[in-house]
Design a protein around this motif. Structure first.
Motif, PDB file in Angstrom:
ATOM      1  N   GLY A 672       0.834  -1.204   0.000  1.00  0.00           N
ATOM      2  CA  GLY A 672       0.000   0.000   0.000  1.00  0.00           C
ATOM      3  C   GLY A 672       0.867   1.251   0.000  1.00  0.00           C
ATOM      4  N   HIS A 673       0.464   2.249   0.787  1.00  0.00           N
ATOM      5  CA  HIS A 673       1.222   3.461   1.104  1.00  0.00           C
ATOM      6  C   HIS A 673       1.168   4.552   0.045  1.00  0.00           C
ATOM      7  CE1 HIS A 673       3.982   5.937   3.271  1.00  0.00           C
ATOM      8  NE2 HIS A 673       4.946   5.838   2.380  1.00  0.00           N
ATOM      9  N   SER A 674       1.436   4.263  -1.218  1.00  0.00           N
ATOM     10  CA  SER A 674       1.547   5.327  -2.221  1.00  0.00           C
ATOM     11  C   SER A 674       0.197   5.764  -2.771  1.00  0.00           C
ATOM     12  CB  SER A 674       2.436   4.876  -3.388  1.00  0.00           C
ATOM     13  OG  SER A 674       1.811   3.861  -4.141  1.00  0.00           O
ATOM     14  N   HIS A 675      -0.863   5.012  -2.461  1.00  0.00           N
ATOM     15  CA  HIS A 675      -2.211   5.319  -2.960  1.00  0.00           C
ATOM     16  C   HIS A 675      -2.265   5.278  -4.489  1.00  0.00           C
ATOM     17  CE1 HIS A 675      -3.867   7.503   0.860  1.00  0.00           C
ATOM     18  NE2 HIS A 675      -2.971   6.584   1.172  1.00  0.00           N
ATOM     19  N   ILE A 676      -1.409   4.497  -5.126  1.00  0.00           N
ATOM     20  CA  ILE A 676      -1.409   4.352  -6.585  1.00  0.00           C
ATOM     21  C   ILE A 676      -1.733   2.892  -6.913  1.00  0.00           C
ATOM     22  CG2 ILE A 676      -0.091   4.606  -8.703  1.00  0.00           C
ATOM     23  CD1 ILE A 676       1.714   6.570  -7.256  1.00  0.00           C
ATOM     24  N   SER A 677      -2.857   2.665  -7.561  1.00  0.00           N
ATOM     25  CA  SER A 677      -3.260   1.295  -7.883  1.00  0.00           C
ATOM     26  C   SER A 677      -2.199   0.627  -8.755  1.00  0.00           C
ATOM     27  CB  SER A 677      -4.606   1.300  -8.616  1.00  0.00           C
ATOM     28  OG  SER A 677      -5.606   1.849  -7.804  1.00  0.00           O
ATOM     29  N   CYS A 678      -1.952  -0.627  -8.449  1.00  0.00           N
ATOM     30  CA  CYS A 678      -0.904  -1.368  -9.174  1.00  0.00           C
ATOM     31  C   CYS A 678      -1.290  -2.830  -9.231  1.00  0.00           C
ATOM     32  CB  CYS A 678       0.448  -1.183  -8.464  1.00  0.00           C
ATOM     33  SG  CYS A 678       1.778  -2.197  -9.148  1.00  0.00           S
ATOM     34  N   ASP A 679      -1.101  -3.458 -10.383  1.00  0.00           N
ATOM     35  CA  ASP A 679      -1.297  -4.903 -10.531  1.00  0.00           C
ATOM     36  C   ASP A 679      -0.424  -5.340 -11.699  1.00  0.00           C
ATOM     37  OD1 ASP A 679      -2.075  -7.512 -10.726  1.00  0.00           O
ATOM     38  OD2 ASP A 679      -4.225  -7.113 -10.609  1.00  0.00           O
ATOM     39  N   ARG A 680       0.751  -5.871 -11.396  1.00  0.00           N
ATOM     40  CA  ARG A 680       1.684  -6.226 -12.464  1.00  0.00           C
ATOM     41  C   ARG A 680       2.550  -7.400 -12.049  1.00  0.00           C
ATOM     42  NH1 ARG A 680       5.431  -1.146 -13.370  1.00  0.00           N
ATOM     43  NH2 ARG A 680       5.996  -2.492 -15.100  1.00  0.00           N
ATOM     44  N   GLN A 681       3.042  -8.122 -13.059  1.00  0.00           N
ATOM     45  CA  GLN A 681       3.917  -9.273 -12.855  1.00  0.00           C
ATOM     46  C   GLN A 681       5.354  -8.855 -13.115  1.00  0.00           C
ATOM     47  OE1 GLN A 681       3.222 -12.610 -12.192  1.00  0.00           O
ATOM     48  NE2 GLN A 681       0.986 -12.641 -12.286  1.00  0.00           N
ATOM     49  N   VAL A 682       6.234  -9.174 -12.176  1.00  0.00           N
ATOM     50  CA  VAL A 682       7.661  -8.907 -12.361  1.00  0.00           C
ATOM     51  C   VAL A 682       8.432 -10.111 -11.840  1.00  0.00           C
ATOM     52  CG1 VAL A 682       9.603  -7.384 -11.894  1.00  0.00           C
ATOM     53  CG2 VAL A 682       7.289  -6.429 -12.012  1.00  0.00           C
ATOM     54  N   ASP A 683       9.155 -10.776 -12.747  1.00  0.00           N
ATOM     55  CA  ASP A 683      10.019 -11.905 -12.374  1.00  0.00           C
ATOM     56  C   ASP A 683       9.290 -12.957 -11.549  1.00  0.00           C
ATOM     57  OD1 ASP A 683      12.021 -10.595 -13.691  1.00  0.00           O
ATOM     58  OD2 ASP A 683      12.885  -9.695 -11.888  1.00  0.00           O
ATOM     59  N   GLY A 684       8.088 -13.326 -11.990  1.00  0.00           N
ATOM     60  CA  GLY A 684       7.385 -14.435 -11.363  1.00  0.00           C
ATOM     61  C   GLY A 684       6.493 -14.065 -10.197  1.00  0.00           C
ATOM     62  N   ILE A 685       6.510 -12.827  -9.751  1.00  0.00           N
ATOM     63  CA  ILE A 685       5.667 -12.408  -8.622  1.00  0.00           C
ATOM     64  C   ILE A 685       4.670 -11.356  -9.107  1.00  0.00           C
ATOM     65  CG2 ILE A 685       5.609 -11.344  -6.326  1.00  0.00           C
ATOM     66  CD1 ILE A 685       8.310 -12.434  -5.756  1.00  0.00           C
ATOM     67  N   ARG A 686       3.460 -11.496  -8.681  1.00  0.00           N
ATOM     68  CA  ARG A 686       2.427 -10.496  -8.976  1.00  0.00           C
ATOM     69  C   ARG A 686       2.418  -9.457  -7.841  1.00  0.00           C
ATOM     70  NH1 ARG A 686      -4.104 -11.713  -9.055  1.00  0.00           N
ATOM     71  NH2 ARG A 686      -4.789  -9.636  -9.732  1.00  0.00           N
ATOM     72  N   TYR A 687       2.542  -8.181  -8.205  1.00  0.00           N
ATOM     73  CA  TYR A 687       2.562  -7.102  -7.215  1.00  0.00           C
ATOM     74  C   TYR A 687       1.250  -6.325  -7.318  1.00  0.00           C
ATOM     75  CZ  TYR A 687       7.502  -8.164  -6.830  1.00  0.00           C
ATOM     76  OH  TYR A 687       8.701  -8.806  -6.640  1.00  0.00           O
ATOM     77  N   VAL A 688       0.557  -6.205  -6.182  1.00  0.00           N
ATOM     78  CA  VAL A 688      -0.774  -5.606  -6.181  1.00  0.00           C
ATOM     79  C   VAL A 688      -0.862  -4.536  -5.088  1.00  0.00           C
ATOM     80  CG1 VAL A 688      -3.254  -6.009  -5.881  1.00  0.00           C
ATOM     81  CG2 VAL A 688      -1.824  -7.746  -7.007  1.00  0.00           C
ATOM     82  N   GLN A 689      -1.272  -3.346  -5.497  1.00  0.00           N
ATOM     83  CA  GLN A 689      -1.712  -2.329  -4.545  1.00  0.00           C
ATOM     84  C   GLN A 689      -3.137  -1.938  -4.919  1.00  0.00           C
ATOM     85  OE1 GLN A 689      -0.650   1.999  -2.540  1.00  0.00           O
ATOM     86  NE2 GLN A 689       0.529   1.342  -4.293  1.00  0.00           N
ATOM     87  N   HIS A 690      -4.023  -1.973  -3.930  1.00  0.00           N
ATOM     88  CA  HIS A 690      -5.449  -1.721  -4.170  1.00  0.00           C
ATOM     89  C   HIS A 690      -5.972  -0.844  -3.028  1.00  0.00           C
ATOM     90  CE1 HIS A 690      -9.018  -2.789  -6.476  1.00  0.00           C
ATOM     91  NE2 HIS A 690      -9.684  -2.935  -5.353  1.00  0.00           N
ATOM     92  N   PRO A 691      -5.774   0.489  -3.122  1.00  0.00           N
ATOM     93  CA  PRO A 691      -6.078   1.357  -1.976  1.00  0.00           C
ATOM     94  C   PRO A 691      -7.511   1.875  -1.982  1.00  0.00           C
ATOM     95  CG  PRO A 691      -4.967   2.626  -3.678  1.00  0.00           C
ATOM     96  CD  PRO A 691      -5.104   1.211  -4.213  1.00  0.00           C
ATOM     97  N   LEU A 692      -8.091   1.962  -0.791  1.00  0.00           N
ATOM     98  CA  LEU A 692      -9.321   2.740  -0.633  1.00  0.00           C
ATOM     99  C   LEU A 692      -8.958   4.223  -0.655  1.00  0.00           C
ATOM    100  CD1 LEU A 692     -12.344   3.008  -0.094  1.00  0.00           C
ATOM    101  CD2 LEU A 692     -11.846   2.835   2.352  1.00  0.00           C
ATOM    102  N   GLY A 693      -7.952   4.610   0.134  1.00  0.00           N
ATOM    103  CA  GLY A 693      -7.414   5.964   0.074  1.00  0.00           C
ATOM    104  C   GLY A 693      -8.309   6.996   0.715  1.00  0.00           C
ATOM    105  N   TYR A 694      -7.972   8.255   0.462  1.00  0.00           N
ATOM    106  CA  TYR A 694      -8.745   9.368   0.986  1.00  0.00           C
ATOM    107  C   TYR A 694     -10.059   9.491   0.207  1.00  0.00           C
ATOM    108  CZ  TYR A 694      -4.208  10.464   3.023  1.00  0.00           C
ATOM    109  OH  TYR A 694      -3.026  10.386   3.699  1.00  0.00           O
ATOM    110  N   PRO A 695     -11.075  10.174   0.780  1.00  0.00           N
ATOM    111  CA  PRO A 695     -12.402  10.186   0.147  1.00  0.00           C
ATOM    112  C   PRO A 695     -12.422  10.622  -1.310  1.00  0.00           C
ATOM    113  CG  PRO A 695     -12.563  11.004   2.389  1.00  0.00           C
ATOM    114  CD  PRO A 695     -11.096  10.798   2.122  1.00  0.00           C
TER     115      PRO A 695
END
Length: 978
Positions: A672-695
């Motif tokens: 989390g932390h950056s509030h920037i949605s992310c869903d990508r594969q890099v070197d065999g691992i899927r990296y996901v950020q899915h923030p609710l964030g500020y209103p």
């Protein structure tokens, strides 16, 4: 048009360019219309106040006849002759002229219209440019001329109510913004503003817009402008206090200060000038934000920094505005809810600043300087907070060990198996809208929720959020973020003590902070973390030394420095990473095997992408012991997952998180932390950020995201009367404070730090909100925003995937092997092609039978969702059935038809072939299937079209030999459309 037919009429010709027809014989009367030069008309003479008028008949726009009046001689108005009498027609006798009337002069040719002197008009044509203003047309019609003179040529008219925008120039309005040379050549458009001297009154009236209120604060309101308002005053009439005026600023917006919270105020614009023109009042109510008191202390901004008074207005202290926009965590648009000024206008709060603020300026001047005293050593009898940050590390870790994974202990398995893993981060439930949103979530008791930090900064709100979410989900895994570790001196806790308090709350509630299996195939491993300046290549802290998380308090024995509020010390990250060592050591072998195979597949995919190849489907797990591990941290694990501002690179994450995730055999890492949605594969691992964030966050995600499995049950949220009560937070915090109070371990003396020891709160650095500094930093780091955007949106390698589609009702199944670069819409088309019937637009695909997949989503972004299969609705997936289809001849004189038996999955080409066989026809071109057009003709059906539910078709090409009883009538044939 005017006509003859009444006594005393005479014939006249219009000699001016245009002459106005008025309702009464007066130059101020309403305008009915006008007649152009050369027009011949008839009417009767009228003498009104010594001015000759011609009374004519006028037909209005509604066709009704009425009397109109036209001025004959405009010499008094500087216009010259307007109408000239011509020879009369045969008609009624004209009245005898009075005896005293002189003999009529012989007619002469009309005098030429005087031309304006361009030299005399340079006052207007070479006038300096002025700000454009808006005017409204007052009379029914006003002439537009090519020069600022009533003698100039008319080039148009404007009608009553029209709004014009142009430059006012000495009594005239210039509509066109052209060069002086062009204006002198008569290429402009001019309108007289005031016609009083001509007896016409006001022609154009300045239009004053009503104020547009864009935001309301406690002591101010923000206005926006459609155009330049620097020529206006703003009049403010508050409910409390005296009225005042302020000049409008240049630009598109302004903030009006000096108001009172929760009060009514009226505003309007006033045009500057000798005769002021007033606009309409606009009423507004200011926000209800309590006045700040010294005892309240400072407020915290979105980056964890204490903010004090405003440098742009009289606001005493910053107040956090909840409905802020945090695009890519760039909070430069964050404003004070009290005064409306930017957060950067509020100084970083320091204890010395607050003390100086409490003293009067005169007292500060009279205060004699005193010699600096040495900083006293913090003793056990000092303030509780000072004692907390001076305790030895080992003393604090006594409360950690019962919360850690036991040595040599394998990851346990939860008492209940779960079918789905969903992820979410940055809930910020201490913001009212977010807490309300959590209450409205559906109930999914077969689902595990992973929370990647930043729930809230209050222990009570954190506990309430956990209790609320436990009623929604079957199990919760959690790692704290930076917001949870914000503390103040009055709390008495250091950030590490608060971290331990949160883990103890989780332990009591059953929220998981240690690794565990959720079933035989999937495990979750939380990883504690913090940030360093090593996340992004080319970045170091000295490039952008910004204030961040200064609301934290760090024990000296952990950092080795005396900079208590400096959250960017690398030793903090090392401390949290060290807490993960035991859980990493207990990683199951099956997880490492699965990751190793995934890394090999990723390398193969990279090579195939370079060569432009389509990869075959991924092989299923060869080892039954392979485990899908989902790791989670609050902070960003690698630089490819952070495309945000470069000045925040040092406070986003660290590379050690990535190493620890791979050491756990992670197949999917959640952060989390950056509030920037992310869903990508890099070197065999899927990296996901899915923030609710500020209103009002740009990347706000309203529901958790599935990363493994599917949901088997889902229920709508039940109505909650009130929020769950917090029962543990205060008790646990009190227990930790008591431990600190009675602890007899020797406290450390404050070590030296990079900040001034006498004033540790002082922070001198480049402002985090300075966009110019951001651009300089990007240039120095060689940052290519375009390249990052391309990398961020780059599609994954094209690979074949196997998709199992099951019908929602009858359970019929279909297996497809398709490339993962297809869209869901294209998958529906493949299903129709494979089944042989149906309409792709009517098909609904989902993973659980509830949430339909969007047609424009690529399958590559749904790898985990479609791995468990898809559920289809809106199509019959059963095998082909034999049906009867009736073919009706579309053009024969007598009704002809033929009935054939064919599978309902057939194409039009299959139908044509069957008809050809039945008729014994050798040429398929004589067996055509058509549809009737609205124009009366026919259009052939494409051979690839599906039969679907069609049971009657139009036929052309040859006679149909067979005919069935009850054939269609000729009228039915004519109306038949396929």
């Amino acid at each position: 048009m005017p006509t003859a037919g009444y006594a005393g009429t005479s014939t006249w010709k219009v000699v001016h360019s245009r002459v106005i027809i008025r309702k009464t014989p007066s130059t101020t009367a309403n305008i009915l219309g006008f007649q152009a030069q050369g027009k011949v008309l008839e009417g009767s003479l009228q003498d009104v106040a010594g001015m000759p008028w011609l009374k004519v008949k006028h037909f209005g726009g509604d066709g009704k006849e009425c009397d109109g009046y036209m001025l004959i001689d405009g010499a008094a108005l500087g216009l010259g002759p307007l109408l000239e009498r011509v020879d009369s027609h045969a008609g009624p006798a004209k009245p005898a002229k009075p005896a005293t009337e002189p003999a009529a002069k012989p007619k002469s040719k009309s005098r030429p219209k005087p031309k304006p002197n361009v030299e005399e008009l340079r006052k207007w044509t070479r006038h300096p440019k002025t700000a454009a203003l808006r005017f409204e047309v007052v009379p029914n019609m006003v002439m537009v001329r090519n020069l600022p003179s009533t003698q100039a040529d008319a080039v148009g008219v404007v009608k009553k109510g029209e709004v014009l925008e142009g430059q006012p120039r000495e009594g005239w309005l210039l509509i066109d913004d052209k060069s002086s040379e062009a204006l002198e050549n008569g290429e402009g458009r001019w309108i007289l503003l005031d016609g009083k001297d001509l007896g016409l009154g006001i022609l154009l009236r300045p239009q004053v817009p009503a104020p547009i209120i864009t935001k309301k604060y406690a002591t101010s309101v923000q206005l926006s402008f459609d155009s330049d308002m620097s020529k206006y005053y703003l009049e403010v009439e508050p409910e409390i206090g005296e009225c005042f005026r302020t000049p409008c600023s240049q630009g598109k917006s302004m903030i009006v200060h000096g108001l009172h919270p929760d009060s009514h105020v009226r505003l309007r614009f006033i045009v500057r000038g000798k005769e002021e023109t007033y606009g309409e009042w606009e009423a507004v109510e200011t926000a209800d934000v309590p006045n700040w008191e010294e005892a309240d202390g400072p407020c915290i901004d979105l980056l964890g920094n204490k903010r004090g008074n405003c440098q742009q207005c009289s606001c005493k202290c910053f107040a956090l505005e909840e409905n802020v926009v945090s695009l890519n965590m760039d909070v430069s648009d964050s404003r004070c809810a009290r005064c409306g000024c930017n957060v950067a206008a509020h100084v970083i709060w320091t204890e010395k600043a607050s003390q100086a603020k409490a003293e009067s300026p005169s007292a500060q001047k009279q205060k004699m300087p005193v010699a600096a005293k040495p900083v006293p050593v913090v003793s056990p009898e000092a303030a509780l907070n000072d004692k907390a940050i001076s305790l030895p590390k080992e003393t604090m870790l006594k409360r950690w060990r019962p919360l850690d994974t036991k040595p040599s202990e394998a990851w346990p398995r939860l008492s209940k198996d779960f079918s789905e893993v969903v992820v979410w981060s940055d809930l910020h439930s201490d913001m009212g809208k977010n807490m309300t949103h959590l209450k409205q979530l559906p109930v999914c008791q077969d689902t595990v929720l992973l929370l990647a930090g930043d729930i809230a900064s209050s222990l009570e709100v954190i506990e309430t959020s956990f209790r609320l979410l436990q009623a929604k989900f079957g199990a919760i895994f959690y790692v704290p973020g930076n917001h949870e570790l914000w503390v103040s001196k009055k709390d008495g806790l250091s950030s590490v003590h608060k971290f331990l308090a949160i883990l103890e709350i989780c332990e009591e509630l059953g929220v998981h902070t240690r690794p565990a299996f959720i079933n035989s195939e999937c495990a979750v491993c939380p990883l504690f973390s913090w940030y360093k300046d090593n996340l992004v290549d080319g970045f170091s802290r000295n490039l952008a030394d910004i204030p961040f998380d200064m609301q934290t308090q760090w024990p000296w024995d952990i950092t080795g420095r005396g900079d208590t509020n400096d959250a960017q010390q690398p030793e903090i990250a090392d401390f949290f990473l060290s807490l993960n060592e035991r859980r990493i050591a207990a990683t199951p072998a099956g997880a490492l095997t699965a990751l190793k195979r995934a890394e090999a597949d990723a390398e193969e995919a990279r090579q195939a992408q370079l060569e432009g190849k389509v990869l075959p489907p991924l092989a299923k797990a060869q080892d039954e012991n392979e485990i899908f591990v989902v790791t989670m941290s609050h902070f960003v694990p690698r630089q490819e997952c952070y495309p945000g501002p470069r000045r925040l690179c040092g406070v986003m994450g660290c590379r050690e998180i990535e190493k620890q995730a791979r050491a756990c055999g992670s197949r999917c890492h959640v952060f989390g932390h950056s509030h920037i949605s992310c869903d990508r594969q890099v070197d065999g691992i899927r990296y996901v950020q899915h923030p609710l964030g500020y209103p009002n966050d740009y990347h706000r995600q309203s529901e958790p995201k599935t990363v493994w499995g599917t949901c088997k049950s889902r229920q709508e949220a039940s109505a909650l009367v009130k929020e769950p009560e917090s029962k543990l937070a205060k008790e646990i915090a009190k227990a930790i404070l008591d431990d600190i109070r009675v602890c007899t371990d020797k406290c450390l003396e404050r070590p030296p730090g990079r900040w001034n020891q006498e004033d540790p709160d002082t922070y001198s650095s480049n402002n985090i909100f300075d966009r110019k500094e951001e651009l300089k930093l990007r240039e120095s780091m060689g940052y290519d925003a375009k390249k990052m955007a391309e990398l961020w949106s780059a599609p994954p390698p094209v690979r074949e995937v196997e998709v199992q589609v099951t019908h929602f009702q009858d359970g019929n199944q279909l297996s497809l092997c398709i490339p993962n670069n297809l869209l869901v819409r294209q998958l529906k088309e493949r299903i129709v092609e494979e089944v042989g019937r149906g309409n792709p637009a009517k098909i609904v695909l989902s993973t659980s039978g509830e949430n339909a997949l969007n047609d424009d989503v690529a399958l590559s972004s749904l790898d985990s969702e479609i791995s468990g299969g898809l559920i289809a609705m809106g199509i019959d997936m059963s095998k082909g059935k034999t049906v009867k289809v009736k073919l009706v001849h579309a053009a024969s004189d007598s009704p002809q038809s033929l009935t054939i038996s064919i599978l309902d999955t057939a194409t039009m080409l299959d139908v044509r072939k069957e008809v050809m066989n039945r008729l014994g026809e050798s040429s398929i071109s004589k067996c055509k299937l058509v549809k009737r057009l609205a124009t009366g003709g026919f259009q052939g059906l494409a051979d690839g079209d599906r039969l679907n539910a069609k049971r009657e078709l139009l036929f052309l090409g040859r006679d149909l030999l067979e005919s069935t009883s009850g054939t269609s009538t000729k009228e039915e044939l004519l109306s038949l459309h396929v």
